[in-house]
Design an enzyme around this catalytic site. Sequence first.
Site, short mmCIF file in Angstrom:
data_model
loop_
_atom_site.label_atom_id
_atom_site.label_comp_id
_atom_site.label_asym_id
_atom_site.label_seq_id
_atom_site.Cartn_x
_atom_site.Cartn_y
_atom_site.Cartn_z
N GLU A 1 -1.05 5.08 16.80
CA GLU A 1 0.02 4.31 16.16
C GLU A 1 0.24 4.79 14.73
O GLU A 1 1.37 5.04 14.31
CB GLU A 1 -0.34 2.81 16.12
CG GLU A 1 -0.26 2.13 17.46
CD GLU A 1 -1.56 2.20 18.26
OE1 GLU A 1 -2.34 3.15 18.04
OE2 GLU A 1 -1.76 1.33 19.11
N VAL B 1 -6.70 10.79 16.93
CA VAL B 1 -7.46 11.96 16.48
C VAL B 1 -8.82 11.46 16.04
O VAL B 1 -8.96 10.82 14.99
CB VAL B 1 -6.72 12.68 15.32
CG1 VAL B 1 -7.53 13.89 14.84
CG2 VAL B 1 -5.32 13.12 15.76
N1 THU Z 1 -6.92 3.76 19.77
C1 THU Z 1 -5.64 4.07 19.47
O1 THU Z 1 -5.30 5.22 19.15
N2 THU Z 1 -4.73 3.08 19.54
C2 THU Z 1 -4.96 1.82 20.02
O2 THU Z 1 -4.05 1.04 20.11
C3 THU Z 1 -6.32 1.44 20.38
C4 THU Z 1 -7.38 2.41 20.07
C5 THU Z 1 -7.90 4.86 19.81
C6 THU Z 1 -8.93 4.87 18.74
C7 THU Z 1 -10.04 5.65 19.42
O3 THU Z 1 -9.78 7.04 19.33
C8 THU Z 1 -9.93 5.27 20.89
O4 THU Z 1 -8.61 4.77 21.04
C9 THU Z 1 -10.91 4.22 21.35
O5 THU Z 1 -10.92 3.12 20.51
#
Ligand code: THU
Length: 144
Positions: free
Chosen positions: A60, A48
């Site tokens: 996560e 989000v």
């Molecule tokens: N992001 C995640 O939700 N989980 C991960 O393991 C890596 C990064 C998201 C954060 C952001 O919204 C986008 O991916 C790019 O970094």
Amino acid sequence: MTALTPELEPLYQAAKAAADQAYAPYSQFPVGVAVRAQDGRIYTGCNVENASYGATVCAERNAIAAGVVAGKRQFDALMVYTPQDKLTPPCGLCRQVIAEFFLPNTNIYSSNHLQQLQSWTVQQLLPDAFTPLYLANSTKVPTE
Ligand code: THU
């Protein structure tokens, strides 16, 4: 690379469905995560994002929070899903949160739209993690 076994299929499908709900207008990088509690129930989260960028919450941490609000305090598997060729590992901040609610030898999986899988243990992702066990008045008992 590991295989998508029947045991992992529900986690994979749940993480994939969660990625469809990602709010990622800034990065265009949707992420879905599914965590499995010890009773077998699955909780999901997506990333989000926020116009301030820094207020973004990863998939996560949102999945773990969904389990916590349902009363769960320990999880025995986590699956990341990203709809791209590269298999995405959890970021550093999420590794710290994973270390709070998963045992060190628990498998953390990453998957993609090609049904490819990679796995690491919590310990591999964050060796010598700072956990509640180090807090002076911790009631958490080391389980290994
Ligand atoms: N992001 C995640 O939700 N989980 C991960 O393991 C890596 C990064 C998201 C954060 C952001 O919204 C986008 O991916 C790019 O970094």
